[in-house]
Write a protein that holds these residues in place. Structure first.
Motif, short mmCIF file in Angstrom:
data_model
loop_
_atom_site.label_atom_id
_atom_site.label_comp_id
_atom_site.label_asym_id
_atom_site.label_seq_id
_atom_site.Cartn_x
_atom_site.Cartn_y
_atom_site.Cartn_z
N GLU A 1 -11.49 -3.02 1.08
CA GLU A 1 -12.51 -3.03 0.03
C GLU A 1 -12.01 -2.45 -1.29
N SER A 2 -10.98 -1.62 -1.27
CA SER A 2 -10.56 -0.95 -2.51
C SER A 2 -9.50 -1.71 -3.28
N ALA A 3 -8.71 -2.52 -2.59
CA ALA A 3 -7.64 -3.24 -3.28
C ALA A 3 -8.20 -4.38 -4.11
N GLU A 4 -7.71 -4.52 -5.34
CA GLU A 4 -8.17 -5.62 -6.19
C GLU A 4 -7.77 -6.97 -5.61
N THR A 5 -6.57 -7.02 -5.06
CA THR A 5 -6.11 -8.21 -4.34
C THR A 5 -5.41 -7.71 -3.08
N LEU A 6 -5.13 -8.64 -2.16
CA LEU A 6 -4.43 -8.28 -0.93
C LEU A 6 -2.96 -8.64 -1.00
N LYS A 7 -2.43 -8.80 -2.20
CA LYS A 7 -1.00 -9.03 -2.34
C LYS A 7 -0.25 -7.78 -1.90
N PRO A 8 1.03 -7.88 -1.54
CA PRO A 8 1.79 -6.71 -1.09
C PRO A 8 1.78 -5.62 -2.16
N GLN A 9 1.45 -4.41 -1.74
CA GLN A 9 1.36 -3.31 -2.71
C GLN A 9 1.27 -1.97 -2.01
N THR A 10 1.57 -0.93 -2.74
CA THR A 10 1.27 0.43 -2.34
C THR A 10 0.39 1.02 -3.43
N GLY A 11 -0.47 1.92 -3.05
CA GLY A 11 -1.37 2.50 -4.03
C GLY A 11 -2.11 3.68 -3.45
N ARG A 12 -3.14 4.10 -4.15
CA ARG A 12 -3.97 5.21 -3.72
C ARG A 12 -5.43 4.81 -3.94
N THR A 13 -6.27 5.26 -3.03
CA THR A 13 -7.67 4.92 -3.15
C THR A 13 -8.54 6.16 -2.93
N SER A 14 -9.61 6.23 -3.71
CA SER A 14 -10.63 7.26 -3.52
C SER A 14 -11.99 6.60 -3.37
N ILE A 15 -12.01 5.35 -2.92
CA ILE A 15 -13.26 4.63 -2.81
C ILE A 15 -14.21 5.36 -1.86
N PHE A 16 -15.45 5.48 -2.26
CA PHE A 16 -16.51 6.08 -1.46
C PHE A 16 -17.58 5.02 -1.26
N ILE A 17 -17.73 4.57 -0.02
CA ILE A 17 -18.66 3.50 0.30
C ILE A 17 -19.91 4.09 0.93
N TYR A 18 -21.03 3.87 0.27
CA TYR A 18 -22.31 4.39 0.78
C TYR A 18 -23.41 3.39 0.41
N PRO A 19 -24.54 3.45 1.10
CA PRO A 19 -25.63 2.50 0.79
C PRO A 19 -26.21 2.76 -0.60
N PRO B 1 -22.65 13.53 11.86
CA PRO B 1 -23.75 13.32 10.91
C PRO B 1 -23.39 13.85 9.53
N ASP B 2 -24.04 13.29 8.53
CA ASP B 2 -23.92 13.77 7.15
C ASP B 2 -22.48 13.70 6.62
N THR B 3 -21.73 12.67 7.01
CA THR B 3 -20.34 12.54 6.57
C THR B 3 -20.13 11.22 5.84
N THR B 4 -19.04 11.14 5.10
CA THR B 4 -18.72 9.90 4.38
C THR B 4 -18.46 8.75 5.35
N LEU B 5 -17.93 9.05 6.53
CA LEU B 5 -17.69 8.00 7.53
C LEU B 5 -19.01 7.40 7.99
N MET B 6 -19.96 8.26 8.25
CA MET B 6 -21.29 7.81 8.68
C MET B 6 -21.94 6.95 7.58
N LEU B 7 -21.77 7.35 6.34
CA LEU B 7 -22.35 6.58 5.24
C LEU B 7 -21.74 5.20 5.12
N LEU B 8 -20.42 5.10 5.31
CA LEU B 8 -19.78 3.78 5.26
C LEU B 8 -20.36 2.87 6.33
N VAL B 9 -20.52 3.38 7.54
CA VAL B 9 -21.05 2.58 8.63
C VAL B 9 -22.48 2.15 8.34
N CYS B 10 -23.27 3.05 7.77
CA CYS B 10 -24.65 2.70 7.41
C CYS B 10 -24.69 1.68 6.27
#
Length: 349
Positions: free
Chosen positions: A273-291, A308-317
């Motif tokens: 979800e964070s990469a602009e494209t899926l071409k070969p690359q290395t990078g860094r991401t701080s994407i936070f996925i929440y509803p 509970p109450d974690t960023t992982l839980m929020l991504l799944v929700c």
């Protein structure tokens, strides 16, 4: 590239993702066979919940599905000082001999403090060498910057960095005979060393199961972000720690030709979800996925049950829908599923 923190408002607050978990449901050890874990099927379109076994996964997916898996390898980086006064978890080497670490207890690791550790010099070292590390900086979230006086083998520097909830549960649970964390807290396809925690959705796969499934790899080295709790009730105020990722050649073409892209774990989902494209690359991401969040590339998600109450839980929700996922978690507690890193799994269709 670095993914910037999305600042869109959410109709939810952090406390909306809380649930009660009986402590005895926290898995202190994995099952003897990786694929014997339970697998909850959550169907978003139908709003239904079913109960299966992970070894049934090939029959639960469809022809043309591509699994995208995180092949990071957990670094044995939980180090204890020679005097036993400090525990330091290696998170990331910022420059030669300069490391960001998590420490316990923090009160002992003041700027200017020096600690000694016994570590292997190389992966092949039978003997250990003594290294000194000075605390040179305290970061806003409490991590320390340590500067070491010698090079050493960071991937074998200490113990398996088990999550605190596993270590807390273990005194009350008998260990399986012949069990070793060094083997079971790694996926069978772990390849690229550098993580401070396992991509736990992948722990259920065996080589035999993997051979039945079309799959590809990305790498995301799990860092401090996985340990960091939500700091605010307002979701958009939370700041994720950056983590390094790699997308190998050929992934873009395979995803484009797949019927569905199945992210194995939240770490794989974050790369996709964070990469602009899926071409070969290395990078860094701080994407936070929440509803609310509209997924661009992930069609199906395989994940463990999270704190509970974690960023992982929020991504799944965000992926499964807050109400349906919270219902699924209530069902998991009722049905006595095993929770967290060594626990059971969920397949969200």
């Amino acid at each position: 590239m670095t993914e910037k923190l999305p600042r869109h408002p959410s109709p939810y607050r952090a406390e909306d993702f809380h649930f009660h978990l009986p402590q005895e449901l926290i898995a202190a050890y994995p099952l003897e066979k990786r694929s014997a874990s339970r697998l909850m099927i959550v169907n978003r379109a139908a709003g239904t919940i079913e109960h299966h076994r992970f070894e049934e996964l090939p029959s639960l997916l469809t022809a043309g599905d591509l699994l995208v898996m995180n092949d990071t390898r957990v670094r044995l980086g939980n180090m204890r000082s020679v005097d036993g006064m400090l525990e330091a978890l290696l998170l990331e080497e910022l420059s030669p001999r300069r490391w960001m670490v998590m420490v316990k207890p923090g009160r002992r690791a003041k700027v200017g403090s020096v600690f000694r550790f016994m570590v292997p010099a190389t992966p092949q070292s039978a003997d250990k060498i003594e290294v000194s590390a000075e605390v040179v900086e305290i970061l806003p979230e409490g991590e320390r910057i340590l500067v070491f006086d010698k090079d050493f083998c960071a991937d074998e520097a200490g113990e398996v960095p088990l999550p605190p909830y596993i270590r807390k549960r273990r005194p009350a649970v008998a260990a399986p005979q012949g069990f070793v964390d060094e083997e079971r807290y790694q996926t069978v396809y772990a390849n690229q060393a550098g993580s401070s925690a396992a991509p736990t959705a992948g722990l259920h796969f065996t080589p035999e199961l993997l051979a039945q499934l079309d799959h590809a790899f990305v790498t995301l080295h799990v860092g401090a972000g996985t340990f960091r709790p939500l700091r605010s009730s307002e979701l958009h105020e939370h700041v994720m720690h950056e983590e390094a990722f790699t997308i190998p050649p050929g992934l873009a073409e395979r995803v484009a030709s797949a019927k569905r892209t199945v992210a194995v774990g939240t770490t794989s989902a974050r790369v996709l979800e964070s990469a602009e494209t899926l071409k070969p690359q290395t990078g860094r991401t701080s994407i936070f996925i929440y509803p609310p969040y509209q997924f661009k590339r992930v069609d199906v998600l395989i994940t463990n049950f999270h704190l509970p109450d974690t960023t992982l839980m929020l991504l799944v929700c965000a992926f499964g829908g807050k109400d349906l996922i919270m219902k699924a978690y209530q069902e998991a507690v009722k049905e006595r599923y095993r929770f967290f890193s060594y626990g059971d799994a969920m397949l969200i269709l």
